[in-house]
Design a protein around this motif. Sequence first.
Motif, PDB file in Angstrom:
ATOM      1  N   CYS A  59      29.843  13.317  48.458  1.00  0.00           N
ATOM      2  CA  CYS A  59      31.021  12.454  48.327  1.00  0.00           C
ATOM      3  C   CYS A  59      32.197  13.208  47.730  1.00  0.00           C
ATOM      4  O   CYS A  59      33.314  13.170  48.259  1.00  0.00           O
ATOM      5  N   VAL A  60      31.953  13.918  46.640  1.00  0.00           N
ATOM      6  CA  VAL A  60      33.047  14.626  45.970  1.00  0.00           C
ATOM      7  C   VAL A  60      33.598  15.745  46.849  1.00  0.00           C
ATOM      8  O   VAL A  60      34.821  15.930  46.965  1.00  0.00           O
ATOM      9  N   LEU A  61      32.734  16.476  47.506  1.00  0.00           N
ATOM     10  CA  LEU A  61      33.184  17.548  48.387  1.00  0.00           C
ATOM     11  C   LEU A  61      33.975  16.997  49.568  1.00  0.00           C
ATOM     12  O   LEU A  61      35.007  17.553  49.957  1.00  0.00           O
ATOM     13  N   ASP A  62      33.504  15.903  50.160  1.00  0.00           N
ATOM     14  CA  ASP A  62      34.209  15.314  51.297  1.00  0.00           C
ATOM     15  C   ASP A  62      35.537  14.706  50.885  1.00  0.00           C
ATOM     16  O   ASP A  62      36.426  14.516  51.732  1.00  0.00           O
ATOM     17  N   ASN A  63      35.692  14.405  49.605  1.00  0.00           N
ATOM     18  CA  ASN A  63      36.965  13.892  49.099  1.00  0.00           C
ATOM     19  C   ASN A  63      37.832  14.992  48.504  1.00  0.00           C
ATOM     20  O   ASN A  63      38.826  14.704  47.826  1.00  0.00           O
ATOM     21  N   GLY A  64      37.473  16.232  48.766  1.00  0.00           N
ATOM     22  CA  GLY A  64      38.290  17.342  48.300  1.00  0.00           C
ATOM     23  C   GLY A  64      38.312  17.497  46.801  1.00  0.00           C
ATOM     24  O   GLY A  64      39.286  18.023  46.245  1.00  0.00           O
ATOM     25  N   GLY A  65      37.264  17.030  46.117  1.00  0.00           N
ATOM     26  CA  GLY A  65      37.192  17.154  44.662  1.00  0.00           C
ATOM     27  C   GLY A  65      37.884  16.038  43.911  1.00  0.00           C
ATOM     28  O   GLY A  65      37.953  16.090  42.676  1.00  0.00           O
ATOM     29  N   ASP A  66      38.371  15.019  44.600  1.00  0.00           N
ATOM     30  CA  ASP A  66      39.079  13.910  43.948  1.00  0.00           C
ATOM     31  C   ASP A  66      38.075  13.029  43.205  1.00  0.00           C
ATOM     32  O   ASP A  66      37.268  12.323  43.814  1.00  0.00           O
ATOM     33  N   VAL A  67      38.128  13.063  41.884  1.00  0.00           N
ATOM     34  CA  VAL A  67      37.172  12.339  41.049  1.00  0.00           C
ATOM     35  C   VAL A  67      37.400  10.838  41.106  1.00  0.00           C
ATOM     36  O   VAL A  67      36.455  10.044  41.192  1.00  0.00           O
ATOM     37  N   THR A  68      38.653  10.418  41.082  1.00  0.00           N
ATOM     38  CA  THR A  68      38.959   8.984  41.062  1.00  0.00           C
ATOM     39  C   THR A  68      38.456   8.294  42.331  1.00  0.00           C
ATOM     40  O   THR A  68      37.771   7.270  42.278  1.00  0.00           O
ATOM     41  N   VAL A  69      38.809   8.847  43.480  1.00  0.00           N
ATOM     42  CA  VAL A  69      38.384   8.263  44.748  1.00  0.00           C
ATOM     43  C   VAL A  69      36.866   8.286  44.872  1.00  0.00           C
ATOM     44  O   VAL A  69      36.247   7.307  45.321  1.00  0.00           O
ATOM     45  N   SER A  70      36.234   9.372  44.462  1.00  0.00           N
ATOM     46  CA  SER A  70      34.785   9.495  44.568  1.00  0.00           C
ATOM     47  C   SER A  70      34.067   8.472  43.697  1.00  0.00           C
ATOM     48  O   SER A  70      33.069   7.870  44.104  1.00  0.00           O
ATOM     49  N   ALA A  71      34.563   8.255  42.477  1.00  0.00           N
ATOM     50  CA  ALA A  71      33.942   7.271  41.589  1.00  0.00           C
ATOM     51  C   ALA A  71      34.009   5.874  42.197  1.00  0.00           C
ATOM     52  O   ALA A  71      33.053   5.093  42.114  1.00  0.00           O
ATOM     53  N   GLU A  72      35.136   5.563  42.842  1.00  0.00           N
ATOM     54  CA  GLU A  72      35.274   4.255  43.481  1.00  0.00           C
ATOM     55  C   GLU A  72      34.298   4.109  44.651  1.00  0.00           C
ATOM     56  O   GLU A  72      33.663   3.065  44.819  1.00  0.00           O
ATOM     57  N   GLN A  73      34.184   5.153  45.456  1.00  0.00           N
ATOM     58  CA  GLN A  73      33.285   5.082  46.615  1.00  0.00           C
ATOM     59  C   GLN A  73      31.815   5.040  46.210  1.00  0.00           C
ATOM     60  O   GLN A  73      31.001   4.403  46.876  1.00  0.00           O
ATOM     61  N   LEU A  74      31.485   5.700  45.111  1.00  0.00           N
ATOM     62  CA  LEU A  74      30.099   5.711  44.638  1.00  0.00           C
ATOM     63  C   LEU A  74      29.783   4.493  43.771  1.00  0.00           C
ATOM     64  O   LEU A  74      28.624   4.266  43.429  1.00  0.00           O
ATOM     65  N   HIS A  75      30.820   3.729  43.415  1.00  0.00           N
ATOM     66  CA  HIS A  75      30.667   2.529  42.576  1.00  0.00           C
ATOM     67  C   HIS A  75      30.045   2.869  41.219  1.00  0.00           C
ATOM     68  O   HIS A  75      29.118   2.211  40.751  1.00  0.00           O
ATOM     69  N   ILE A  76      30.556   3.947  40.613  1.00  0.00           N
ATOM     70  CA  ILE A  76      30.088   4.342  39.284  1.00  0.00           C
ATOM     71  C   ILE A  76      31.291   4.605  38.384  1.00  0.00           C
ATOM     72  O   ILE A  76      32.421   4.799  38.854  1.00  0.00           O
ATOM     73  N   HIS A  77      31.055   4.605  37.077  1.00  0.00           N
ATOM     74  CA  HIS A  77      32.115   4.893  36.118  1.00  0.00           C
ATOM     75  C   HIS A  77      32.427   6.388  36.155  1.00  0.00           C
ATOM     76  O   HIS A  77      31.563   7.211  36.460  1.00  0.00           O
ATOM     77  N   ARG A  78      33.663   6.711  35.865  1.00  0.00           N
ATOM     78  CA  ARG A  78      34.053   8.129  35.915  1.00  0.00           C
ATOM     79  C   ARG A  78      33.245   8.959  34.931  1.00  0.00           C
ATOM     80  O   ARG A  78      32.961  10.139  35.182  1.00  0.00           O
ATOM     81  N   THR A  79      32.857   8.367  33.795  1.00  0.00           N
ATOM     82  CA  THR A  79      32.039   9.112  32.826  1.00  0.00           C
ATOM     83  C   THR A  79      30.709   9.516  33.444  1.00  0.00           C
ATOM     84  O   THR A  79      30.236  10.639  33.264  1.00  0.00           O
ATOM     85  N   THR A  80      30.113   8.563  34.210  1.00  0.00           N
ATOM     86  CA  THR A  80      28.859   8.860  34.903  1.00  0.00           C
ATOM     87  C   THR A  80      29.061   9.957  35.935  1.00  0.00           C
ATOM     88  O   THR A  80      28.224  10.852  36.091  1.00  0.00           O
ATOM     89  N   LEU A  81      30.197   9.896  36.618  1.00  0.00           N
ATOM     90  CA  LEU A  81      30.479  10.912  37.635  1.00  0.00           C
ATOM     91  C   LEU A  81      30.627  12.285  36.992  1.00  0.00           C
ATOM     92  O   LEU A  81      30.082  13.282  37.507  1.00  0.00           O
ATOM     93  N   TYR A  82      31.337  12.347  35.839  1.00  0.00           N
ATOM     94  CA  TYR A  82      31.502  13.649  35.172  1.00  0.00           C
ATOM     95  C   TYR A  82      30.144  14.206  34.742  1.00  0.00           C
ATOM     96  O   TYR A  82      29.903  15.424  34.816  1.00  0.00           O
ATOM     97  N   TYR A  83      29.262  13.322  34.273  1.00  0.00           N
ATOM     98  CA  TYR A  83      27.926  13.782  33.886  1.00  0.00           C
ATOM     99  C   TYR A  83      27.209  14.388  35.093  1.00  0.00           C
ATOM    100  O   TYR A  83      26.582  15.450  35.000  1.00  0.00           O
ATOM    101  N   ARG A  84      27.291  13.701  36.216  1.00  0.00           N
ATOM    102  CA  ARG A  84      26.635  14.214  37.427  1.00  0.00           C
ATOM    103  C   ARG A  84      27.242  15.539  37.880  1.00  0.00           C
ATOM    104  O   ARG A  84      26.520  16.443  38.318  1.00  0.00           O
ATOM    105  N   LEU A  85      28.555  15.656  37.781  1.00  0.00           N
ATOM    106  CA  LEU A  85      29.211  16.902  38.186  1.00  0.00           C
ATOM    107  C   LEU A  85      28.735  18.069  37.335  1.00  0.00           C
ATOM    108  O   LEU A  85      28.508  19.183  37.844  1.00  0.00           O
ATOM    109  N   ASP A  86      28.567  17.820  36.036  1.00  0.00           N
ATOM    110  CA  ASP A  86      28.074  18.889  35.156  1.00  0.00           C
ATOM    111  C   ASP A  86      26.652  19.273  35.540  1.00  0.00           C
ATOM    112  O   ASP A  86      26.296  20.461  35.555  1.00  0.00           O
TER     113      ASP A  86
END
Length: 338
Positions: free
Chosen positions: A278-305
């Motif tokens: 999801c993040v790669l297909d969105n060009g690294g856009d965290v905001t859009v990816s969090a919305e599409q994955l239906h998760i909080h941005r904090t959760t997304l940052y944890y996954r990215l790490d």
Amino acid sequence: MADIQQQVEALAGVLGCAVLVEDQRHRPLWWSAQGKVDDVRMRSILQREPPPGAAALVTRLGLPDARDPVRTPALPDVDMAERWCVPLRHGRDLVGYLWVLDADGRVAESDLGPVVACAATAADVIARREPSEEDRRHRRDHLLARLVAGPDEDAAAELRELERLSPTARVAVAWPAEPAGWVLPGGGSVHVDPQPGSTFASGTPLPLADLSLAVQRARTTARALRAGARLASPTWDALGEWHLVAGAPPDLEPGLIHRGAEVLAAQKRPELLETARCVLDNGGDVTVSAEQLHIHRTTLYYRLDRIEELTGVNLRLAAGRDALQMALHLAAYRAVAD
């Protein structure tokens, strides 16, 4: 038509055997009034269909592919006597069968000259007659099958004549099938000379003889979409980098493009792989990816790490991102059945 009937009657008189001419679907067209008949012959004429066992015998003996007269054995369980069969061909195509009922074995192979001559005339008449809608559909399906199997100029010419198409007719293929097209086995449909601006999975329309290529392109596009491809338009012409994915050699494993694809696929839960896609297909856009994955941005940052720990790739920076994305696309494409 009357001429064939006269030839059949004359042939039966010369041979002393019943003669029947039927189309490729075993529907009787001309038959003699003389000669002994069996149950198969009687049923074919009265009910316009042979017993199932007799019809199966035709295929079992390879009669649809035969080029010369074949003597068929008796089939007592359906009351079918021995007989000669001459497949009727017009060019390379089977158009029917001529049968000579010969239970007594009075017709030798050396006596078949008039039979073969009558068969040739009947084949020519059958091929030239105006087909019924059912026959036309059956014939069209046969020609489409030949074209789907590979480039075939002869089949294309016959289909153009059958359907009264322009010599320059072009085709596009929808996958899955769409209304107003000729349905193909497997779920696609063929559309002749589509309107400008129409969008089909196969992309730009191709010559009729290249239908097999249009089908291949349509199926590739459909497979890429099932693998999650994000296309500007659901068509071959918009596949972009997915052309490389679809055309990758079979022995090229995703891990050879980037080992991170195998590492993420090996995780017990799919969240990290889905997040990376999801993040790669969105060009690294965290905001859009969090919305599409239906998760909080904090959760997304944890996954990215966590993804970076496993793969060595920071999905928000350039290094390694393209290779990992290509590897993940290839893995997804391979995982989807064609």
